[in-house]
Write a protein that holds these residues in place. Structure first.
Motif, PDB file in Angstrom:
ATOM      1  N   PHE A  49      18.803  28.898  -6.245  1.00 35.26           N
ATOM      2  CA  PHE A  49      18.469  28.451  -4.641  1.00 35.26           C
ATOM      3  C   PHE A  49      16.802  28.721  -4.439  1.00 35.26           C
ATOM      4  CE2 PHE A  49      22.267  28.261  -1.688  1.00 35.26           C
ATOM      5  CZ  PHE A  49      22.960  27.345  -2.418  1.00 35.26           C
ATOM      6  N   GLU A  50      16.141  29.788  -5.009  1.00 38.61           N
ATOM      7  CA  GLU A  50      14.970  30.310  -5.048  1.00 38.61           C
ATOM      8  C   GLU A  50      14.599  30.902  -6.057  1.00 38.61           C
ATOM      9  OE1 GLU A  50      12.558  32.570  -1.555  1.00 38.61           O
ATOM     10  OE2 GLU A  50      14.705  32.723  -1.373  1.00 38.61           O
ATOM     11  N   ILE A  51      13.454  31.055  -6.540  1.00 34.09           N
ATOM     12  CA  ILE A  51      12.846  32.007  -7.273  1.00 34.09           C
ATOM     13  C   ILE A  51      11.658  32.890  -6.779  1.00 34.09           C
ATOM     14  CG2 ILE A  51      11.722  32.137  -9.689  1.00 34.09           C
ATOM     15  CD1 ILE A  51      13.183  29.778 -10.568  1.00 34.09           C
ATOM     16  N   ARG A  52      11.702  34.303  -6.805  1.00 33.00           N
ATOM     17  CA  ARG A  52      10.731  35.071  -6.434  1.00 33.00           C
ATOM     18  C   ARG A  52      10.224  35.846  -7.652  1.00 33.00           C
ATOM     19  NH1 ARG A  52      13.775  37.742  -1.781  1.00 33.00           N
ATOM     20  NH2 ARG A  52      14.926  35.858  -1.134  1.00 33.00           N
ATOM     21  N   GLY A  53       9.024  35.678  -8.087  1.00 32.10           N
ATOM     22  CA  GLY A  53       8.656  36.529  -8.996  1.00 32.10           C
ATOM     23  C   GLY A  53       9.368  35.932 -10.182  1.00 32.10           C
ATOM     24  N   ALA A  54      10.226  37.143 -11.102  1.00 34.82           N
ATOM     25  CA  ALA A  54      10.743  36.761 -12.012  1.00 34.82           C
ATOM     26  C   ALA A  54      12.103  36.608 -11.828  1.00 34.82           C
ATOM     27  CB  ALA A  54      10.436  37.606 -13.467  1.00 34.82           C
ATOM     28  N   THR A  55      12.575  36.652 -10.663  1.00 36.00           N
ATOM     29  CA  THR A  55      14.172  36.864 -10.540  1.00 36.00           C
ATOM     30  C   THR A  55      14.512  35.651  -9.435  1.00 36.00           C
ATOM     31  OG1 THR A  55      14.218  39.130  -9.883  1.00 36.00           O
ATOM     32  CG2 THR A  55      15.830  38.214  -8.948  1.00 36.00           C
ATOM     33  N   ALA A  56      15.518  35.028 -10.338  1.00 33.07           N
ATOM     34  CA  ALA A  56      15.927  33.865  -9.643  1.00 33.07           C
ATOM     35  C   ALA A  56      17.329  34.081  -8.586  1.00 33.07           C
ATOM     36  CB  ALA A  56      16.539  32.908 -10.756  1.00 33.07           C
ATOM     37  N   TYR A  57      17.402  33.661  -7.368  1.00 34.70           N
ATOM     38  CA  TYR A  57      18.296  33.883  -6.338  1.00 34.70           C
ATOM     39  C   TYR A  57      19.226  32.769  -6.555  1.00 34.70           C
ATOM     40  CZ  TYR A  57      15.494  37.975  -5.081  1.00 34.70           C
ATOM     41  OH  TYR A  57      14.856  39.163  -4.990  1.00 34.70           O
TER      42      TYR A  57
ATOM     43  N   VAL B  22       0.822  -1.178   0.115  1.00 36.65           N
ATOM     44  CA  VAL B  22      -0.111   0.006  -0.129  1.00 36.65           C
ATOM     45  C   VAL B  22       0.957   1.302   0.073  1.00 36.65           C
ATOM     46  CG1 VAL B  22      -1.576   1.260   1.301  1.00 36.65           C
ATOM     47  CG2 VAL B  22      -2.103  -0.939   1.094  1.00 36.65           C
ATOM     48  N   ALA B  23       1.893   1.143   0.864  1.00 38.09           N
ATOM     49  CA  ALA B  23       2.624   2.452   0.969  1.00 38.09           C
ATOM     50  C   ALA B  23       3.541   2.571  -0.652  1.00 38.09           C
ATOM     51  CB  ALA B  23       3.949   2.237   1.995  1.00 38.09           C
ATOM     52  N   ARG B  24       3.782   1.615  -1.147  1.00 39.61           N
ATOM     53  CA  ARG B  24       4.628   1.770  -2.424  1.00 39.61           C
ATOM     54  C   ARG B  24       3.547   2.227  -3.613  1.00 39.61           C
ATOM     55  NH1 ARG B  24       8.338  -3.217  -4.143  1.00 39.61           N
ATOM     56  NH2 ARG B  24       9.309  -2.306  -2.532  1.00 39.61           N
ATOM     57  N   LEU B  25       2.434   1.783  -3.374  1.00 44.25           N
ATOM     58  CA  LEU B  25       1.416   1.886  -4.372  1.00 44.25           C
ATOM     59  C   LEU B  25       1.018   3.493  -4.231  1.00 44.25           C
ATOM     60  CD1 LEU B  25      -0.974  -0.962  -4.669  1.00 44.25           C
ATOM     61  CD2 LEU B  25       0.662  -0.165  -6.624  1.00 44.25           C
ATOM     62  N   HIS B  26       1.003   3.975  -2.908  1.00 42.19           N
ATOM     63  CA  HIS B  26       0.414   5.634  -2.662  1.00 42.19           C
ATOM     64  C   HIS B  26       1.581   6.393  -2.774  1.00 42.19           C
ATOM     65  CE1 HIS B  26      -3.498   4.589  -0.923  1.00 42.19           C
ATOM     66  NE2 HIS B  26      -3.130   3.516  -1.284  1.00 42.19           N
ATOM     67  N   GLN B  27       3.005   6.103  -3.038  1.00 41.49           N
ATOM     68  CA  GLN B  27       3.893   6.973  -3.383  1.00 41.49           C
ATOM     69  C   GLN B  27       3.979   7.137  -4.924  1.00 41.49           C
ATOM     70  OE1 GLN B  27       7.366   5.497  -1.189  1.00 41.49           O
ATOM     71  NE2 GLN B  27       8.092   4.469  -2.966  1.00 41.49           N
ATOM     72  N   GLY B  28       4.324   8.096  -5.314  1.00 42.59           N
ATOM     73  CA  GLY B  28       4.722   8.545  -6.708  1.00 42.59           C
ATOM     74  C   GLY B  28       5.821   9.381  -6.795  1.00 42.59           C
ATOM     75  N   PRO B  29       5.906   9.678  -7.929  1.00 39.96           N
ATOM     76  CA  PRO B  29       6.906  10.842  -8.445  1.00 39.96           C
ATOM     77  C   PRO B  29       6.554  12.244  -7.625  1.00 39.96           C
ATOM     78  CG  PRO B  29       6.010  10.018 -10.359  1.00 39.96           C
ATOM     79  CD  PRO B  29       5.339   9.021  -9.336  1.00 39.96           C
ATOM     80  N   GLU B  30       7.587  12.843  -7.488  1.00 43.79           N
ATOM     81  CA  GLU B  30       7.323  14.075  -7.088  1.00 43.79           C
ATOM     82  C   GLU B  30       7.264  15.079  -8.321  1.00 43.79           C
ATOM     83  OE1 GLU B  30       9.495  18.006  -4.676  1.00 43.79           O
ATOM     84  OE2 GLU B  30      10.337  16.043  -4.566  1.00 43.79           O
ATOM     85  N   LEU B  31       5.921  15.722  -8.336  1.00 47.63           N
ATOM     86  CA  LEU B  31       5.618  16.371  -9.551  1.00 47.63           C
ATOM     87  C   LEU B  31       5.930  17.971  -9.249  1.00 47.63           C
ATOM     88  CD1 LEU B  31       2.165  15.005 -10.510  1.00 47.63           C
ATOM     89  CD2 LEU B  31       4.490  14.479 -11.493  1.00 47.63           C
ATOM     90  N   ARG B  32       6.870  18.519  -9.711  1.00 48.52           N
ATOM     91  CA  ARG B  32       7.364  19.766  -9.604  1.00 48.52           C
ATOM     92  C   ARG B  32       7.032  20.588 -10.825  1.00 48.52           C
ATOM     93  NH1 ARG B  32      13.529  19.651  -7.884  1.00 48.52           N
ATOM     94  NH2 ARG B  32      13.051  21.991  -7.387  1.00 48.52           N
ATOM     95  N   LEU B  33       6.194  21.564 -10.563  1.00 50.67           N
ATOM     96  CA  LEU B  33       5.435  22.278 -11.493  1.00 50.67           C
ATOM     97  C   LEU B  33       6.002  23.704 -11.405  1.00 50.67           C
ATOM     98  CD1 LEU B  33       2.023  20.818 -11.317  1.00 50.67           C
ATOM     99  CD2 LEU B  33       3.669  20.147 -12.935  1.00 50.67           C
ATOM    100  N   GLY B  34       5.958  24.569 -12.718  1.00 58.21           N
ATOM    101  CA  GLY B  34       6.383  25.842 -12.631  1.00 58.21           C
ATOM    102  C   GLY B  34       7.714  26.120 -12.358  1.00 58.21           C
ATOM    103  N   THR B  35       7.886  27.274 -11.728  1.00 55.25           N
ATOM    104  CA  THR B  35       9.241  27.593 -11.360  1.00 55.25           C
ATOM    105  C   THR B  35      10.094  26.974 -10.258  1.00 55.25           C
ATOM    106  OG1 THR B  35       8.461  29.413  -9.655  1.00 55.25           O
ATOM    107  CG2 THR B  35       8.952  29.946 -12.087  1.00 55.25           C
ATOM    108  N   SER B  36       9.191  26.073  -9.597  1.00 53.88           N
ATOM    109  CA  SER B  36       9.689  25.197  -8.427  1.00 53.88           C
ATOM    110  C   SER B  36      10.791  24.084  -9.234  1.00 53.88           C
ATOM    111  CB  SER B  36       8.827  24.427  -7.469  1.00 53.88           C
ATOM    112  OG  SER B  36       7.839  23.560  -8.291  1.00 53.88           O
ATOM    113  N   LYS B  37      10.459  23.793 -10.396  1.00 50.49           N
ATOM    114  CA  LYS B  37      11.218  22.555 -11.037  1.00 50.49           C
ATOM    115  C   LYS B  37      12.584  23.331 -11.384  1.00 50.49           C
ATOM    116  CE  LYS B  37       9.330  23.362 -15.784  1.00 50.49           C
ATOM    117  NZ  LYS B  37       8.390  22.674 -16.614  1.00 50.49           N
TER     118      LYS B  37
END
Length: 153
Positions: free
Chosen positions: A136-144, A74-89
């Motif tokens: 390290f981080e993205i705030r708005g349209a600026t990457a830190y 059950v634990a293996r079936l309920h875990q999946g790949p981490e989906l990172r969308l938008g700027t977080s990827k």
């Protein structure tokens, strides 16, 4: 009753098949564990064990499957790949500085094939043109970003 005692394995097989088909409807992985227990009962019947032992083996196998195998499945079936969308990827990726970056002046980097405004994550850093940085981080349209140390050969 003679037929049932002589063909107990067929009864266990029928129970296992019925539980397996019922599992297809529930998808809880409970009935399939009980079906495995019924298969263990069937094997015990094939070996000629008495009915009481068949029931004990079937119950023990089913309980063992429910307690030991089901939780990990059950634990293996309920875990999946981490989906990172938008700027977080983009966080954690490396980029190349295309315009000098200082704490006072926002520069630019080439990140994932695009040009981004960039500022140093540590405002005291000065990052020169051509340096490799990590986002390290993205705030708005600026990457830190922070410079990646380069090994001297």
């Amino acid at each position: 009753m003679d037929w049932l005692s002589e063909h107990a394995w067929a009864a266990w097989l029928g129970i296992a098949a019925a539980l397996g088909m019922a599992e297809l409807m529930s998808l809880d992985l409970v009935l399939i564990m009980l079906a495995v227990g019924a298969m263990a009962g069937m094997l015990t019947a094939v070996l000629g064990a008495p009915v009481v032992l068949q029931i004990l083996v079937a119950g023990g196998a089913a309980l063992a499957m429910l307690a030991l195998v089901r939780p990990s499945l059950v634990a293996r079936l309920h875990q999946g790949p981490e989906l990172r969308l938008g700027t977080s990827k983009l966080v954690g990726q490396r980029a190349v500085v295309t315009q000098r970056i200082t704490g006072l002046n926002v520069g630019q980097i080439r990140l994932a094939g695009e040009t981004w405004s960039a500022a140093p994550y540590d405002e005291h850093d000065v990052i020169e043109l051509g340096a490799t940085v990590e986002v390290f981080e993205i705030r708005g349209a600026t990457a830190y970003v922070h410079p990646v140390p380069e090994l001297d050969e």
